[in-house]
Design a protein around this motif. Structure first.
Motif, mmCIF file in Angstrom:
data_model
loop_
_atom_site.group_PDB
_atom_site.id
_atom_site.type_symbol
_atom_site.label_atom_id
_atom_site.label_comp_id
_atom_site.label_asym_id
_atom_site.label_seq_id
_atom_site.Cartn_x
_atom_site.Cartn_y
_atom_site.Cartn_z
ATOM 1 N N PRO A 85 0.803 -1.222 0.000
ATOM 2 C CA PRO A 85 0.000 0.000 0.000
ATOM 3 C C PRO A 85 0.836 1.273 0.000
ATOM 4 O O PRO A 85 0.301 2.346 -0.198
ATOM 5 C CB PRO A 85 -0.808 -0.103 1.292
ATOM 6 N N TYR A 86 2.138 1.154 0.261
ATOM 7 C CA TYR A 86 2.979 2.342 0.396
ATOM 8 C C TYR A 86 4.119 2.331 -0.626
ATOM 9 O O TYR A 86 4.699 1.288 -0.892
ATOM 10 C CB TYR A 86 3.543 2.412 1.818
ATOM 11 N N THR A 87 4.426 3.503 -1.149
ATOM 12 C CA THR A 87 5.582 3.613 -2.041
ATOM 13 C C THR A 87 6.813 3.950 -1.209
ATOM 14 O O THR A 87 6.711 4.353 -0.061
ATOM 15 C CB THR A 87 5.348 4.719 -3.083
ATOM 16 N N MET A 128 4.009 5.777 7.788
ATOM 17 C CA MET A 128 4.339 4.815 6.741
ATOM 18 C C MET A 128 4.981 5.486 5.521
ATOM 19 O O MET A 128 4.723 5.116 4.388
ATOM 20 C CB MET A 128 3.112 3.987 6.314
ATOM 21 N N PRO B 56 -5.286 -3.640 1.744
ATOM 22 C CA PRO B 56 -5.081 -2.202 1.750
ATOM 23 C C PRO B 56 -4.221 -1.740 0.577
ATOM 24 O O PRO B 56 -3.242 -2.392 0.247
ATOM 25 C CB PRO B 56 -4.384 -1.939 3.076
ATOM 26 N N ARG B 57 -4.622 -0.649 -0.041
ATOM 27 C CA ARG B 57 -3.871 -0.128 -1.171
ATOM 28 C C ARG B 57 -3.810 1.397 -1.081
ATOM 29 O O ARG B 57 -4.474 2.002 -0.234
ATOM 30 C CB ARG B 57 -4.503 -0.584 -2.478
ATOM 31 N N GLU B 58 -2.996 1.968 -1.966
ATOM 32 C CA GLU B 58 -2.802 3.411 -1.931
ATOM 33 C C GLU B 58 -4.126 4.117 -2.216
ATOM 34 O O GLU B 58 -4.862 3.722 -3.108
ATOM 35 C CB GLU B 58 -1.770 3.789 -2.990
ATOM 36 N N PHE B 59 -4.382 5.176 -1.446
ATOM 37 C CA PHE B 59 -5.670 5.850 -1.533
ATOM 38 C C PHE B 59 -5.558 7.076 -2.436
ATOM 39 O O PHE B 59 -4.825 8.006 -2.148
ATOM 40 C CB PHE B 59 -6.098 6.258 -0.118
ATOM 41 N N TYR B 116 -2.786 0.459 8.980
ATOM 42 C CA TYR B 116 -2.470 0.879 7.619
ATOM 43 C C TYR B 116 -2.765 2.358 7.411
ATOM 44 O O TYR B 116 -3.702 2.708 6.677
ATOM 45 C CB TYR B 116 -3.259 0.039 6.610
ATOM 46 N N PRO B 117 -1.992 3.256 8.043
ATOM 47 C CA PRO B 117 -2.274 4.679 7.861
ATOM 48 C C PRO B 117 -2.258 5.072 6.380
ATOM 49 O O PRO B 117 -1.476 4.519 5.600
ATOM 50 C CB PRO B 117 -1.159 5.377 8.641
ATOM 51 N N ARG B 118 -3.118 5.965 6.008
ATOM 52 C CA ARG B 118 -3.217 6.564 4.668
ATOM 53 C C ARG B 118 -3.789 5.648 3.600
ATOM 54 O O ARG B 118 -4.105 6.096 2.511
ATOM 55 C CB ARG B 118 -1.853 7.091 4.184
ATOM 56 N N ALA B 119 -3.903 4.356 3.887
ATOM 57 C CA ALA B 119 -4.328 3.422 2.840
ATOM 58 C C ALA B 119 -5.853 3.341 2.764
ATOM 59 O O ALA B 119 -6.571 3.983 3.532
ATOM 60 C CB ALA B 119 -3.743 2.050 3.125
#
Lengths: 229, 243
Positions: A85-87, A128, B56-59, B116-119
């Motif tokens: 989920p994070y780059t 993150m 969870p993935r990038e939002f 999972y912050p921000r996701a």
């Protein structure tokens, strides 16, 4: 007091144990009771309990070695996709291991969008934001090979206990492998047929990750594929 | 629309032959979609519901990201061919937007969003065939799909409706009971702690009936919870390959 057997399958919210245990991944505590938070297999080592997840996304942890793909470049570095989920952010100085004068150097010499890079997670902050480094030996741009993406939960099986699986894969085929914790594996070698056999073997490991005697079966499969040219 | 049946309960049995406290035939299957991170298929009587989970993935868009936790997004949607009398107009409606919201609120308490912050975690619920009680069956399916996708959760969420027809408290209403009954109350429950995360009501109960209804719903949710666990265990023990 344990409520389950070793290697037992648990689902979220299932009571695993009660009392003083050290919690690993996939568990949470509610008072004295310890519950599973994922679908997985219970692993018990002394007072340490964890649930080996059978699914799930990769989340970067400091110290992990992963394969990232450059998605963007900026003035002093690159942004990498980590199959997560994070780059991650890779600064040019953390790739080259030296001070970089951006007014004199053109960073596109080193990495461009689409390149695969073997990197180490240097730091992950509470929001993150992931910073990466790749200045050690064996790290950096992966110039050739086939990139295979499998579930990150299955990567420990690709490596095997004490590296048994990966050394077998390399030994039997003569190909080289670079395994990222994030589920990406780069395979390269002289013979394309052997590389393809390894790719198939990796997919087989992903499919049959939780069976016993897998290393031997993969060896058999590989020898048959490579032997019968 | 068909005629209202004269009686909904005959000799203590319901029109489809069930006892008042009996569920419709239930089938749950986990991991039915290859491209989704997690998925589930639920059949409850005439309901056929597919749930898929991504993340969870990038939002994106980024201004909607929450810096300290993940966001849960739910979409409940009925297929145009899911109802019997006429083609349903496709697309979001007032009803489906509401159901999406209450589904999200029913599922939120079990997910470890703060990991999972921000996701973002996306949950899609598609009703392929509807026969009363689709929101509850959708929550049941979504919770199995999230567990199948490896999303860390405190518990599963089991959900069922209770209601009143011909003065009797019944579990898991079918289409006729839903349309012509006196009350309908969908309930979602976290089985481990018996906490309720969804409760809506249409019609009237007396306080005593309400208590009975809640108790019946808890029993129903426990049965559904067992089926959810079985579905997950079945999928993964099949993957374990006879170990």
């Amino acid at each position: 007091m344990l409520n389950v057997k070793r290697r037992e399958l648990v689902v979220p919210g299932e009571l695993v144990a009660e009392g003083d245990y050290l919690l690993g991944e996939g568990l949470f505590r509610d008072g004295r009771e310890i519950y599973s938070s994922v679908v997985g297999l219970v692993d018990i080592r002394g007072r340490k309990v964890r649930v080996i997840p059978l699914q799930g996304r990769y989340v970067p942890k400091p110290g992990d070695k992963v394969i990232g793909i450059v998605i963007d470049a900026f003035y002093y570095g690159w942004i990498l996709d980590l199959n997560s989920p994070y780059t991650g952010t890779l600064f040019a100085s953390d790739l080259l291991g030296r001070k970089v004068d951006f007014s004199r150097e053109d960073l596109s010499e080193y990495l461009e969008a689409g390149d695969a890079v073997f990197v180490k997670v240097k730091e992950v902050d509470e929001l993150m934001h992931v910073s990466l480094e790749a200045d050690k030996w064996g790290m950096g741009k992966l110039k050739r090979g086939k990139l295979v993406e499998i579930s990150s939960a299955k990567i420990p099986r690709v490596i095997g206990r004490g590296g048994s699986m990966i050394s077998m894969l390399q030994g039997v085929s003569g190909c080289r492998l670079r395994v990222g914790q994030n589920g990406r594996v780069m395979v390269w070698g002289r013979d394309l047929k052997r590389v393809n056999a390894i790719v198939e073997a990796l997919l087989m490991i992903e499919r049959e990750a939780h069976t016993t005697g897998l290393t031997d079966r993969v060896r058999e499969f590989l020898e048959k594929r490579i032997g019968g040219k | 629309m068909e005629e209202k049946p004269e009686k909904l309960i005959v000799n203590g049995k319901r029109l489809d032959g069930r006892e008042p406290g009996e569920l419709r035939p239930l089938k749950i299957q986990a991991g039915v979609l290859k491209r989704a991170d997690g998925s589930a298929y639920v059949e409850l009587g005439g309901n056929k519901i597919l749930a898929a989970v991504y993340g969870p993935r990038e939002f994106h868009p980024r201004h909607l990201q929450q810096p300290t936790t993940a966001t849960l997004r739910c979409r409940y949607n009925m297929a145009p061919f899911s109802v019997s009398d006429e083609r349903k107009r496709p697309g979001p409606s007032r009803r489906s937007i509401e159901i999406s919201k209450v589904t999200r609120e029913a599922l939120e308490p079990v997910v470890f969003l703060e990991q999972y912050p921000r996701a973002v975690i996306d949950v899609f619920i598609e009703v392929l065939q509807a026969d009363a009680g689709t929101r509850t069956a959708g929550i049941t399916a979504a919770s199995v799909a999230m567990a199948d996708g490896g999303i860390p959760m405190r518990d599963l969420v089991a959900s069922v409706a209770v209601g009143k027809v011909d003065g009797t408290i019944v579990l898991d209403l079918n289409k006729y009971e839903d349309q012509y009954g006196e009350a309908d109350m969908p309930i979602a429950m976290l089985p481990r702690k018996k906490e309720i995360s969804l409760m809506q009501m249409d019609g009237n109960f007396t306080p005593e009936e309400f208590r009975q209804a809640i108790e019946l719903a808890i029993l129903g949710c426990e049965k559904i919870y067992e089926a959810q666990r079985e579905a997950l265990e079945k999928k993964y023990s099949a993957n374990l390959g006879g170990e």
